[in-house]
Scaffold this motif. Structure first.
Motif, PDB file in Angstrom:
ATOM      1  N   UNK A 135       0.841  -1.205   0.000  1.00  0.00           N
ATOM      2  CA  UNK A 135       0.000   0.000   0.000  1.00  0.00           C
ATOM      3  C   UNK A 135       0.873   1.250   0.000  1.00  0.00           C
ATOM      4  N   UNK A 136       1.954   1.213   0.781  1.00  0.00           N
ATOM      5  CA  UNK A 136       2.883   2.352   0.791  1.00  0.00           C
ATOM      6  C   UNK A 136       3.523   2.543  -0.582  1.00  0.00           C
ATOM      7  N   UNK A 137       3.936   1.443  -1.203  1.00  0.00           N
ATOM      8  CA  UNK A 137       4.586   1.540  -2.515  1.00  0.00           C
ATOM      9  C   UNK A 137       3.609   2.077  -3.565  1.00  0.00           C
ATOM     10  N   UNK A 138       2.392   1.566  -3.548  1.00  0.00           N
ATOM     11  CA  UNK A 138       1.394   2.045  -4.515  1.00  0.00           C
ATOM     12  C   UNK A 138       1.165   3.554  -4.338  1.00  0.00           C
ATOM     13  N   UNK A 139       1.104   3.996  -3.095  1.00  0.00           N
ATOM     14  CA  UNK A 139       0.892   5.421  -2.837  1.00  0.00           C
ATOM     15  C   UNK A 139       2.009   6.275  -3.411  1.00  0.00           C
ATOM     16  N   UNK A 140       3.238   5.821  -3.259  1.00  0.00           N
ATOM     17  CA  UNK A 140       4.380   6.587  -3.791  1.00  0.00           C
ATOM     18  C   UNK A 140       4.436   6.540  -5.315  1.00  0.00           C
ATOM     19  N   UNK A 141       4.002   5.422  -5.891  1.00  0.00           N
ATOM     20  CA  UNK A 141       3.955   5.359  -7.361  1.00  0.00           C
ATOM     21  C   UNK A 141       2.952   6.383  -7.900  1.00  0.00           C
ATOM     22  N   UNK A 142       1.810   6.486  -7.222  1.00  0.00           N
ATOM     23  CA  UNK A 142       0.810   7.472  -7.654  1.00  0.00           C
ATOM     24  C   UNK A 142       1.367   8.888  -7.471  1.00  0.00           C
ATOM     25  N   UNK A 143       2.126   9.119  -6.377  1.00  0.00           N
ATOM     26  CA  UNK A 143       2.779  10.432  -6.212  1.00  0.00           C
ATOM     27  C   UNK A 143       3.651  10.760  -7.424  1.00  0.00           C
ATOM     28  N   UNK A 144       4.359   9.741  -7.901  1.00  0.00           N
ATOM     29  CA  UNK A 144       5.338   9.970  -8.969  1.00  0.00           C
ATOM     30  C   UNK A 144       4.705  10.134 -10.344  1.00  0.00           C
ATOM     31  N   UNK A 179      13.537  -2.095  -5.923  1.00  0.00           N
ATOM     32  CA  UNK A 179      12.208  -1.643  -6.326  1.00  0.00           C
ATOM     33  C   UNK A 179      11.929  -1.926  -7.799  1.00  0.00           C
ATOM     34  N   UNK A 180      12.963  -1.950  -8.647  1.00  0.00           N
ATOM     35  CA  UNK A 180      12.705  -2.268 -10.054  1.00  0.00           C
ATOM     36  C   UNK A 180      12.122  -3.675 -10.187  1.00  0.00           C
ATOM     37  N   UNK A 181      12.516  -4.588  -9.320  1.00  0.00           N
ATOM     38  CA  UNK A 181      11.951  -5.939  -9.336  1.00  0.00           C
ATOM     39  C   UNK A 181      10.668  -6.031  -8.525  1.00  0.00           C
ATOM     40  N   UNK A 182      10.652  -5.369  -7.350  1.00  0.00           N
ATOM     41  CA  UNK A 182       9.437  -5.403  -6.518  1.00  0.00           C
ATOM     42  C   UNK A 182       8.225  -4.902  -7.298  1.00  0.00           C
ATOM     43  N   UNK A 183       8.460  -3.918  -8.154  1.00  0.00           N
ATOM     44  CA  UNK A 183       7.353  -3.356  -8.933  1.00  0.00           C
ATOM     45  C   UNK A 183       6.670  -4.436  -9.785  1.00  0.00           C
ATOM     46  N   UNK A 241       4.721  -6.821  -7.557  1.00  0.00           N
ATOM     47  CA  UNK A 241       3.480  -6.169  -7.119  1.00  0.00           C
ATOM     48  C   UNK A 241       2.411  -6.302  -8.208  1.00  0.00           C
ATOM     49  N   UNK A 242       2.758  -5.956  -9.439  1.00  0.00           N
ATOM     50  CA  UNK A 242       1.789  -6.022 -10.518  1.00  0.00           C
ATOM     51  C   UNK A 242       1.425  -7.481 -10.845  1.00  0.00           C
ATOM     52  N   UNK A 243       2.395  -8.377 -10.760  1.00  0.00           N
ATOM     53  CA  UNK A 243       2.167  -9.761 -11.169  1.00  0.00           C
ATOM     54  C   UNK A 243       1.343 -10.556 -10.181  1.00  0.00           C
ATOM     55  N   UNK A 244       1.498 -10.238  -8.889  1.00  0.00           N
ATOM     56  CA  UNK A 244       0.845 -11.059  -7.857  1.00  0.00           C
ATOM     57  C   UNK A 244      -0.562 -10.581  -7.517  1.00  0.00           C
ATOM     58  N   UNK A 245      -0.996  -9.498  -8.153  1.00  0.00           N
ATOM     59  CA  UNK A 245      -2.343  -8.982  -7.882  1.00  0.00           C
ATOM     60  C   UNK A 245      -3.138  -8.924  -9.181  1.00  0.00           C
ATOM     61  N   UNK A 246      -4.198  -9.683  -9.242  1.00  0.00           N
ATOM     62  CA  UNK A 246      -5.045  -9.680 -10.440  1.00  0.00           C
ATOM     63  C   UNK A 246      -5.507  -8.262 -10.786  1.00  0.00           C
TER      64      UNK A 246
END
Ligand code: FE2
Ligand code: FE2
Length: 357
Positions: free
Chosen positions: A98-107, A229-233, A236-241
């Motif tokens: 949730x924290x990562x998604x929030x920062x991606x939206x910030x960016x 984070x380049x891999x975590x991203x 994140x996208x792959x493990x969530x439908x």
């Protein structure tokens, strides 16, 4: 000169290897590493991040999320595999996500609404051609030294020794044309049926020719959060439908931005007089991704936006997120090197010989 030869001599593969848990680098990774050594149990609440540890790519937070995601890939030697689906662990992962998604939206802003398939294609084209920051590959081709090449490969090893796996989670989440297109790309990533041509295997070969340790996770204690984070991203996208559109956008732009940079890394290796076999991984991408970029854009991403119009904005969001994290990665490496510093948390401790400058 063609480096693609079915007769090239391969170095022998190393012993089968499973990574061990990394050393913690802050309260969050400390919390996980201490508990994951024991049989699966209630994990307890994840500590807050240290001040300044950005949820996007702070070393401690990114390492914590990387550790949790790795339980879905190779795992760790000393970790009970029952941890993978421990509910309290998934709850901790959700906090980090949730924290990562929030920062991606910030960016990059939230996923745009109401894009049709043609607009999705145009947005991908613009992202692929606009550059989006300093060109790491152009710098490497012109100015990089063997030390820079080695550091770069150590960073990329975190993803490229499991190359393609995070995108593969998307296959069962797609249907029809986009599914077939993703399978076609992934088949190429996994060597078109030839184990020696699996891209992660080719990258291990490159690492060995660069004098690096090609064991999975060997550099986990050295890479910073901006790399993880380049891999975590992708995980994140792959493990969530619900992020399948973003996963498709990420993979499409990945393939669309591959051919020219991979050619430049190949050129850097050849310019520096490294064994040309180190360049084969990069040359293989120049060849394969000339095809993958068309399949990824037209048959996967644009086709998905046509089949499921509500996902068009997510496709663009995934591509923008890729551009943003890669930009931060490139800025970190080039910024460190311009100061004469290592881009790793701990510099490589290998003998650089006289080819490093
Ligand atoms: Fe690849
Ligand atoms: Fe590819």
């Amino acid at each position: 000169m063609s480096l693609v030869s079915p007769d090239r001599e391969l170095l022998p593969l190393g012993e089968p290897h499973r990574q061990t848990l990394p050393a913690p680098c802050g309260p969050r990774s400390e919390h996980l590493v201490a508990r994951l050594r024991r049989r699966s149990h209630e994990l307890g609440e994840l500590p807050a991040a240290d001040p300044g540890d950005d949820p996007l790519d702070g070393d401690d937070t990114a390492l914590a999320l990387h550790i949790l995601y790795e339980l879905h890939y190779s795992g760790f030697q000393e970790v009970d595999e029952r941890w993978e689906w421990e509910p309290s662990l998934l709850a901790a992962r959700r906090v980090l996500e949730t924290e990562l998604e929030g920062r991606l939206v910030d960016l990059v802003g939230p996923p745009p609404i109401g894009l049709d398939a043609a607009e999705v294609g145009a947005a991908l084209d613009e992202l692929a051609t606009s550059g989006g920051g300093p060109s790491l590959s152009a710098w490497m081709a012109d100015e990089g030294t063997l030390l820079h090449l080695r550091e770069f490969a150590a960073h990329r090893s975190i993803y490229q020794l499991k190359e393609a796996d995070p995108h593969t989670w998307g296959i069962p989440r797609l249907t029809g044309g986009p599914k077939a297109a993703m399978v076609e790309i992934q088949r190429g990533e996994y060597g078109d049926g030839d184990p020696a041509e699996v891209h992660s295997t080719l990258f291990a070969e490159t690492m060995r020719h660069l004098g690096l340790d090609d064991r999975y996770g060997a550099y986990l204690d050295r890479v910073p959060g901006v790399t993880l984070t380049t891999g975590n991203l992708i995980s994140l996208f792959g493990l969530h439908r619900r992020w399948r559109g973003a996963l498709v956008g990420h993979l499409a732009l990945f393939e669309m931005c591959s051919v020219a940079p991979m050619g430049r890394y190949r050129d850097a290796i050849l310019r520096l007089g490294v064994d040309p076999r180190a360049a084969y991984f990069y040359e293989a991408h120049v060849v394969a991704d000339a095809h993958h970029q068309v399949v990824g854009r037209d048959h996967m991403a644009v086709a998905l936006a046509r089949d499921e119009p509500l996902l068009g904005g997510e496709v663009v969001f995934g591509a923008r997120a890729l551009g943003a994290v890669e930009r931060r990665f490139a800025e970190h490496l080039l910024g460190s090197w311009s100061r004469g510093a290592s881009s790793l948390r701990r510099p490589l401790d290998i003998d650089l010989g006289d080819r490093s400058g």
